[in-house]
Motif scaffolding. Structure first.
Motif, PDB file in Angstrom:
ATOM      1  N   PHE A  23     -62.976  38.329  79.228  1.00  0.00           N
ATOM      2  CA  PHE A  23     -63.509  39.540  79.846  1.00  0.00           C
ATOM      3  C   PHE A  23     -63.244  39.565  81.351  1.00  0.00           C
ATOM      4  CE2 PHE A  23     -66.989  40.289  76.410  1.00  0.00           C
ATOM      5  CZ  PHE A  23     -65.995  40.726  75.543  1.00  0.00           C
ATOM      6  N   LEU A  24     -63.364  38.394  81.985  1.00  0.00           N
ATOM      7  CA  LEU A  24     -63.113  38.323  83.428  1.00  0.00           C
ATOM      8  C   LEU A  24     -61.664  38.653  83.748  1.00  0.00           C
ATOM      9  CD1 LEU A  24     -64.133  37.646  86.275  1.00  0.00           C
ATOM     10  CD2 LEU A  24     -63.530  35.246  85.831  1.00  0.00           C
ATOM     11  N   ILE A  25     -60.734  38.118  82.960  1.00  0.00           N
ATOM     12  CA  ILE A  25     -59.307  38.406  83.184  1.00  0.00           C
ATOM     13  C   ILE A  25     -59.033  39.890  83.006  1.00  0.00           C
ATOM     14  CG2 ILE A  25     -56.992  38.048  82.236  1.00  0.00           C
ATOM     15  CD1 ILE A  25     -57.819  35.151  81.638  1.00  0.00           C
ATOM     16  N   MET A  26     -59.573  40.488  81.923  1.00  0.00           N
ATOM     17  CA  MET A  26     -59.353  41.917  81.680  1.00  0.00           C
ATOM     18  C   MET A  26     -59.954  42.769  82.797  1.00  0.00           C
ATOM     19  SD  MET A  26     -59.674  42.504  77.558  1.00  0.00           S
ATOM     20  CE  MET A  26     -61.169  41.582  77.274  1.00  0.00           C
ATOM     21  N   ILE A  69     -70.119  48.296  83.969  1.00  0.00           N
ATOM     22  CA  ILE A  69     -70.382  47.512  82.764  1.00  0.00           C
ATOM     23  C   ILE A  69     -70.055  46.034  82.942  1.00  0.00           C
ATOM     24  CG2 ILE A  69     -69.837  47.283  80.312  1.00  0.00           C
ATOM     25  CD1 ILE A  69     -71.286  49.860  80.991  1.00  0.00           C
ATOM     26  N   ALA A  70     -68.890  45.754  83.515  1.00  0.00           N
ATOM     27  CA  ALA A  70     -68.344  44.390  83.468  1.00  0.00           C
ATOM     28  C   ALA A  70     -69.202  43.320  84.146  1.00  0.00           C
ATOM     29  CB  ALA A  70     -66.925  44.389  84.054  1.00  0.00           C
ATOM     30  N   PRO A  71     -69.679  43.500  85.394  1.00  0.00           N
ATOM     31  CA  PRO A  71     -70.411  42.404  86.041  1.00  0.00           C
ATOM     32  C   PRO A  71     -71.637  41.921  85.258  1.00  0.00           C
ATOM     33  CG  PRO A  71     -69.798  44.068  87.659  1.00  0.00           C
ATOM     34  CD  PRO A  71     -69.505  44.640  86.316  1.00  0.00           C
ATOM     35  N   LEU A  72     -72.441  42.860  84.778  1.00  0.00           N
ATOM     36  CA  LEU A  72     -73.631  42.472  84.018  1.00  0.00           C
ATOM     37  C   LEU A  72     -73.251  41.875  82.667  1.00  0.00           C
ATOM     38  CD1 LEU A  72     -76.682  42.476  84.350  1.00  0.00           C
ATOM     39  CD2 LEU A  72     -76.756  44.699  83.229  1.00  0.00           C
ATOM     40  N   THR A  73     -72.165  42.388  82.072  1.00  0.00           N
ATOM     41  CA  THR A  73     -71.693  41.837  80.804  1.00  0.00           C
ATOM     42  C   THR A  73     -71.231  40.397  80.968  1.00  0.00           C
ATOM     43  OG1 THR A  73     -71.001  44.033  80.051  1.00  0.00           O
ATOM     44  CG2 THR A  73     -70.037  42.139  78.926  1.00  0.00           C
ATOM     45  N   VAL A  77     -72.799  37.217  79.057  1.00  0.00           N
ATOM     46  CA  VAL A  77     -71.971  36.382  78.177  1.00  0.00           C
ATOM     47  C   VAL A  77     -72.113  34.912  78.551  1.00  0.00           C
ATOM     48  CG1 VAL A  77     -69.589  35.774  77.596  1.00  0.00           C
ATOM     49  CG2 VAL A  77     -70.298  38.156  77.572  1.00  0.00           C
ATOM     50  N   LEU A  78     -72.097  34.622  79.843  1.00  0.00           N
ATOM     51  CA  LEU A  78     -72.148  33.232  80.307  1.00  0.00           C
ATOM     52  C   LEU A  78     -73.558  32.646  80.205  1.00  0.00           C
ATOM     53  CD1 LEU A  78     -70.122  31.202  81.411  1.00  0.00           C
ATOM     54  CD2 LEU A  78     -70.850  31.814  83.720  1.00  0.00           C
ATOM     55  N   CYS A  79     -74.575  33.507  80.380  1.00  0.00           N
ATOM     56  CA  CYS A  79     -75.959  33.017  80.335  1.00  0.00           C
ATOM     57  C   CYS A  79     -76.809  33.997  79.527  1.00  0.00           C
ATOM     58  CB  CYS A  79     -76.501  32.862  81.762  1.00  0.00           C
ATOM     59  SG  CYS A  79     -78.169  32.179  81.824  1.00  0.00           S
ATOM     60  N   LEU A 159     -88.983  58.652  76.648  1.00  0.00           N
ATOM     61  CA  LEU A 159     -89.570  57.991  75.491  1.00  0.00           C
ATOM     62  C   LEU A 159     -90.438  56.816  75.933  1.00  0.00           C
ATOM     63  CD1 LEU A 159     -86.401  57.898  73.196  1.00  0.00           C
ATOM     64  CD2 LEU A 159     -88.454  59.250  72.770  1.00  0.00           C
ATOM     65  N   PRO A 160     -91.483  56.510  75.187  1.00  0.00           N
ATOM     66  CA  PRO A 160     -92.298  55.335  75.525  1.00  0.00           C
ATOM     67  C   PRO A 160     -91.643  54.055  75.005  1.00  0.00           C
ATOM     68  CG  PRO A 160     -93.226  56.475  73.641  1.00  0.00           C
ATOM     69  CD  PRO A 160     -92.058  57.303  74.084  1.00  0.00           C
ATOM     70  N   PHE A 161     -91.626  53.029  75.835  1.00  0.00           N
ATOM     71  CA  PHE A 161     -91.142  51.702  75.451  1.00  0.00           C
ATOM     72  C   PHE A 161     -92.324  50.740  75.584  1.00  0.00           C
ATOM     73  CE2 PHE A 161     -87.494  54.062  77.027  1.00  0.00           C
ATOM     74  CZ  PHE A 161     -86.559  53.871  76.011  1.00  0.00           C
ATOM     75  N   CYS A 162     -92.816  50.284  74.447  1.00  0.00           N
ATOM     76  CA  CYS A 162     -94.102  49.574  74.417  1.00  0.00           C
ATOM     77  C   CYS A 162     -94.009  48.158  74.976  1.00  0.00           C
ATOM     78  CB  CYS A 162     -94.629  49.520  72.988  1.00  0.00           C
ATOM     79  SG  CYS A 162     -94.735  51.161  72.218  1.00  0.00           S
ATOM     80  N   ARG A 163     -92.906  47.489  74.706  1.00  0.00           N
ATOM     81  CA  ARG A 163     -92.796  46.096  75.147  1.00  0.00           C
ATOM     82  C   ARG A 163     -91.314  45.741  75.315  1.00  0.00           C
ATOM     83  NH1 ARG A 163     -93.944  46.329  69.759  1.00  0.00           N
ATOM     84  NH2 ARG A 163     -92.562  45.194  68.332  1.00  0.00           N
ATOM     85  N   SER A 164     -91.091  44.574  75.889  1.00  0.00           N
ATOM     86  CA  SER A 164     -89.725  44.093  76.087  1.00  0.00           C
ATOM     87  C   SER A 164     -89.079  43.802  74.733  1.00  0.00           C
ATOM     88  CB  SER A 164     -89.728  42.819  76.941  1.00  0.00           C
ATOM     89  OG  SER A 164     -90.287  43.088  78.211  1.00  0.00           O
ATOM     90  N   LYS A 165     -87.835  44.240  74.590  1.00  0.00           N
ATOM     91  CA  LYS A 165     -87.123  44.063  73.323  1.00  0.00           C
ATOM     92  C   LYS A 165     -85.658  43.733  73.584  1.00  0.00           C
ATOM     93  CE  LYS A 165     -89.899  46.990  70.252  1.00  0.00           C
ATOM     94  NZ  LYS A 165     -89.877  48.113  69.302  1.00  0.00           N
ATOM     95  N   GLU A 166     -84.963  43.365  72.503  1.00  0.00           N
ATOM     96  CA  GLU A 166     -83.538  43.061  72.592  1.00  0.00           C
ATOM     97  C   GLU A 166     -82.720  44.302  72.253  1.00  0.00           C
ATOM     98  OE1 GLU A 166     -81.195  39.330  71.010  1.00  0.00           O
ATOM     99  OE2 GLU A 166     -81.220  40.871  69.453  1.00  0.00           O
ATOM    100  N   ILE A 167     -81.726  44.605  73.095  1.00  0.00           N
ATOM    101  CA  ILE A 167     -80.797  45.702  72.843  1.00  0.00           C
ATOM    102  C   ILE A 167     -79.601  45.147  72.093  1.00  0.00           C
ATOM    103  CG2 ILE A 167     -79.285  47.413  73.899  1.00  0.00           C
ATOM    104  CD1 ILE A 167     -81.184  47.594  76.209  1.00  0.00           C
ATOM    105  N   SER A 168     -79.213  45.806  71.014  1.00  0.00           N
ATOM    106  CA  SER A 168     -78.137  45.303  70.161  1.00  0.00           C
ATOM    107  C   SER A 168     -76.756  45.623  70.732  1.00  0.00           C
ATOM    108  CB  SER A 168     -78.263  45.902  68.753  1.00  0.00           C
ATOM    109  OG  SER A 168     -78.168  47.326  68.827  1.00  0.00           O
ATOM    110  N   LEU A 169     -76.585  45.388  72.019  1.00  0.00           N
ATOM    111  CA  LEU A 169     -75.303  45.669  72.679  1.00  0.00           C
ATOM    112  C   LEU A 169     -75.268  44.871  73.977  1.00  0.00           C
ATOM    113  CD1 LEU A 169     -72.845  47.413  72.038  1.00  0.00           C
ATOM    114  CD2 LEU A 169     -73.823  49.247  73.389  1.00  0.00           C
ATOM    115  N   PHE A 170     -74.141  44.938  74.702  1.00  0.00           N
ATOM    116  CA  PHE A 170     -74.031  44.180  75.942  1.00  0.00           C
ATOM    117  C   PHE A 170     -74.212  45.057  77.180  1.00  0.00           C
ATOM    118  CE2 PHE A 170     -69.871  45.323  74.313  1.00  0.00           C
ATOM    119  CZ  PHE A 170     -69.239  45.914  75.399  1.00  0.00           C
ATOM    120  N   TYR A 171     -74.652  46.301  76.993  1.00  0.00           N
ATOM    121  CA  TYR A 171     -75.003  47.178  78.106  1.00  0.00           C
ATOM    122  C   TYR A 171     -75.956  48.240  77.577  1.00  0.00           C
ATOM    123  CZ  TYR A 171     -71.567  50.367  76.049  1.00  0.00           C
ATOM    124  OH  TYR A 171     -70.881  51.183  75.192  1.00  0.00           O
TER     125      TYR A 171
END
Length: 277
Positions: A23-26, A69-73, A77-79, A159-171
């Motif tokens: 990803f870094l190279i791209m 997108i890339a920096p946070l991705t 990925v690394l951590c 929309l209401p977000f009740c608690r911290s959750k996992e997003i099924s994507l990298f952004y």
């Protein structure tokens, strides 16, 4: 505060390192390539034409798009354990992702129209594609994309977000974020679908119509060298169009009931990293 966690691509360290390097190279290829395009067009006065004006606009959009997108991705990925983002941060990323992605799609349609005029009406090209029209088309794509991005981002983050959750994507994308909300999202899903049709289907139909006239005009060229030159001019643009609109349609134009986290994890890699290269 509510935080979102990005779903990791893999829990294996070897895979994480491989993906990070890839990803870094791209990302670096995309960044340096688009900066190079901007510099070349700016330095050479002979390239100050409508076609290269739109190409410079596309390069600038791609620089901002990939940097959204890339920096946070790369960090996630690394951590994977530390890949968290706050609710305002997620909304900001989503806004710029929709804004730049929509402007990109509209600009590709504008570039197809520019090629249509250049190939089908070469004698009237400078008269039709005036600098005023080019500026209006470029600004119009940004304004339209800004309206769509603001509308969707505000609608989704009401929309209401009740608690911290996992997003099924990298952004932070629209569908994965809506899936972690604590309320009915049918209105938001319908709005995303309508905007997706407007941003993906309508420009793609205009591009297809432009290329139908372009192919008809190219086939009338008597020399094989002239036909080859004309086709090679359109090939790179057409490749980006097929990748961008094809992958975008797989994600945003499918029914929400058929949404697949695995497909949503893989397909966006194409239009967020590969097409940029």
């Amino acid at each position: 505060m509510v935080y979102f966690h990005f779903r990791p691509f893999s829990t294996l360290l070897e895979v994480q390192v491989f993906l990070f390097v890839a990803f870094l190279i791209m990302y670096l290829i995309s960044l340096s390539g688009n900066i190079f395009i901007l510099l070349i067009i700016w330095i050479h006065p002979s390239l100050h034409t409508p076609m290269y004006f739109f190409l410079a606009n596309l390069a600038a959009l791609e620089i901002c798009y990939s940097s959204t997108i890339a920096p946070l991705t790369l960090a996630s990925v690394l951590c994977p354990e530390g890949s968290i983002i706050s609710l305002p941060g997620c909304g900001t990323q989503m806004f710029f992702f929709i804004f730049l992605g929509s402007a990109d799609c509209v600009l590709l349609a504008i570039m197809a129209y520019d090629q249509f005029v250049a190939i089908c009406h070469p004698l009237r090209y400078t008269l039709i594609m005036s600098w005023r029209l080019c500026a209006q088309l470029s600004l119009g794509s940004l304004v339209l994309a800004f309206i769509f991005a603001l509308q969707l981002t505000v609608l989704i983050f009401q929309l209401p977000f009740c608690r911290s959750k996992e997003i099924s994507l990298f952004y932070c994308d629209t569908l994965p974020v809506m899936r972690v909300a604590c309320a009915d999202t049918r209105v938001q899903e319908a709005t995303v679908f309508v905007v997706s049709i407007t941003v993906l289907t309508i420009p793609f139909l205009l591009i297809s119509l432009s290329y139908a006239f372009i192919v008809a005009a190219i086939l009338k060229i008597s020399s094989s060298e002239g036909r080859h030159k004309a086709f090679s001019t359109c090939s790179s643009h057409l490749t980006v169009v097929l990748l961008q609109y094809g992958c975008g349609s797989l994600v945003y134009l499918c029914p929400s009931s058929s949404y697949s986290p695995e497909r949503a994890q893989i397909v966006p890699v194409v239009y967020t990293f590969i097409t940029l290269c």
